[in-house]
Design an enzyme around this catalytic site. Structure first.
Site, PDB file in Angstrom:
ATOM      1  N   CYS A 233      20.637  35.367  10.451  1.00 38.27           N
ATOM      2  CA  CYS A 233      21.927  36.156  10.357  1.00 38.27           C
ATOM      3  C   CYS A 233      21.333  37.115  10.314  1.00 38.27           C
ATOM      4  CB  CYS A 233      21.564  35.299   8.776  1.00 38.27           C
ATOM      5  SG  CYS A 233      23.092  36.312   7.800  1.00 38.27           S
ATOM      6  N   LEU A 234      22.338  38.098  10.745  1.00 37.63           N
ATOM      7  CA  LEU A 234      22.408  39.306  10.876  1.00 37.63           C
ATOM      8  C   LEU A 234      22.162  39.957   9.865  1.00 37.63           C
ATOM      9  CD1 LEU A 234      25.543  39.887  13.533  1.00 37.63           C
ATOM     10  CD2 LEU A 234      22.668  39.283  14.195  1.00 37.63           C
TER      11      LEU A 234
ATOM     12  N   HIS B  73      29.528  32.107   4.613  1.00 41.78           N
ATOM     13  CA  HIS B  73      30.059  33.688   4.303  1.00 41.78           C
ATOM     14  C   HIS B  73      31.478  33.782   3.698  1.00 41.78           C
ATOM     15  CE1 HIS B  73      26.406  35.767   6.031  1.00 41.78           C
ATOM     16  NE2 HIS B  73      26.062  34.982   7.300  1.00 41.78           N
TER      17      HIS B  73
ATOM     18  N   HIS C 178      27.776  27.471   9.065  1.00 40.71           N
ATOM     19  CA  HIS C 178      27.167  29.310   8.501  1.00 40.71           C
ATOM     20  C   HIS C 178      28.020  30.510   7.546  1.00 40.71           C
ATOM     21  CE1 HIS C 178      24.012  32.572   8.488  1.00 40.71           C
ATOM     22  NE2 HIS C 178      24.321  33.286   9.050  1.00 40.71           N
ATOM     23  N   GLU C 179      29.005  30.448   9.119  1.00 38.67           N
ATOM     24  CA  GLU C 179      29.972  31.302   9.091  1.00 38.67           C
ATOM     25  C   GLU C 179      31.453  31.393   7.267  1.00 38.67           C
ATOM     26  OE1 GLU C 179      29.026  34.821  10.293  1.00 38.67           O
ATOM     27  OE2 GLU C 179      27.955  33.244  11.864  1.00 38.67           O
TER      28      GLU C 179
ATOM     29  N   GLY D 158      27.416  34.461  15.676  1.00 37.62           N
ATOM     30  CA  GLY D 158      28.542  34.180  14.959  1.00 37.62           C
ATOM     31  C   GLY D 158      28.409  35.651  14.077  1.00 37.62           C
TER      32      GLY D 158
ATOM     33  N   GLN E   4      30.826  39.940   6.020  1.00 34.57           N
ATOM     34  CA  GLN E   4      29.505  41.096   6.554  1.00 34.57           C
ATOM     35  C   GLN E   4      29.912  42.200   7.083  1.00 34.57           C
ATOM     36  OE1 GLN E   4      27.799  37.111   9.352  1.00 34.57           O
ATOM     37  NE2 GLN E   4      26.028  38.686   8.757  1.00 34.57           N
TER      38      GLN E   4
END
Ligand code: ZN
Length: 170
Positions: free
Chosen positions: A91-92, A137, A133-134, A46, A51
Site C-alpha cells: 500500500c502506498l 480505504h 483494498h481501495e 491503486g 490516501q
C-alpha cells in the site's frame, strides 16, 4: 497536474470514512488527474482519495502490465463476490510493507466513471484485490487491520521510526 502528498500510516486521517460524490464535474476530474500523476509517480497500482486526504468515495487503479489502463471508480460498490484468495499486498500509505491478506478472488463492481456514467465490471486477480483494498480505504479500513494486533503494532513502530529518520534528514 500536481503530485499530491500521500498520507502514511498511522496517520489518523486514513481512518476517515469518505462521503459519496454528489457531482462528477471538472473540479473532481482535476483531483482524479492529480491522483493519477501521484499514483504513477509512486509506482502504485491503486490509490484511494482517502490516501491523499480527499474524503470522497473515489479511487483509481491501473493493474495492467504496461501501466496504460487507467481506471476510475466513483461511488464504487461491490455487488458480487466469489471465492477466497490469499495474496501479498502492499500500500502506498505503508512504504515497503507487505503482508498476506485473504479476499474474494472474483468480484463484480458497480461505479460511476469520470463522466458520471454508471458501469459494471467483473474483476479477478490483481484488479479484484486492488478494488477491494481501495474500497476498504474509503471506509477507513487498512490492509493491516486483517493482521494480528502484534503484527500491526510491529508495522506501526517500523513506519514511525522511518518517519522520524526522514524528518531528521529534511
Ligand atoms: Zn492502500
Amino acid at each position: 497536474m500536481a503530485v499530491m502528498t500521500i498520507l502514511k500510516y498511522p496517520d489518523e486521517r486514513l481512518r476517515t470514512v469518505a462521503k459519496p460524490v454528489e457531482q462528477v464535474d471538472d473540479a473532481l476530474r482535476g483531483i482524479i488527474e492529480d491522483m493519477f500523476e501521484t499514483m504513477y509517480g509512486s509506482q502504485g497500482v491503486g490509490l484511494a482519495a482517502t490516501q491523499v486526504n480527499v474524503h470522497k468515495r473515489l479511487f483509481i487503479a491501473d493493474c495492467s502490465e504496461n501501466g496504460n489502463e487507467p481506471l476510475t471508480f466513483i461511488n464504487p460498490e461491490i455487488i458480487e463476490r466469489d471465492g477466497l484468495h490469499e495474496n501479498e499486498e502492499g500500500c502506498l500509505s505503508f512504504p515497503n510493507v507487505y503482508a498476506k491478506v485473504e479476499r474474494a478472488g472474483k468480484i463484480k463492481v458497480r461505479a460511476l466513471d469520470k463522466n458520471g456514467d454508471t458501469f459494471e465490471r467483473e474483476a479477478e486477480g490483481l484488479l479484484a484485490i486492488c478494488i477491494q483494498h481501495e474500497i476498504d480505504h474509503l471506509n477507513g479500513k487498512l490492509f493491516v487491520d486483517y493482521l494480528s494486533p502484534l503484527k500491526r503494532d510491529r508495522i506501526r513502530k517500523k513506519l514511525e521510526k522511518e518517519a522520524r529518520l526522514a524528518a531528521k534528514l529534511d
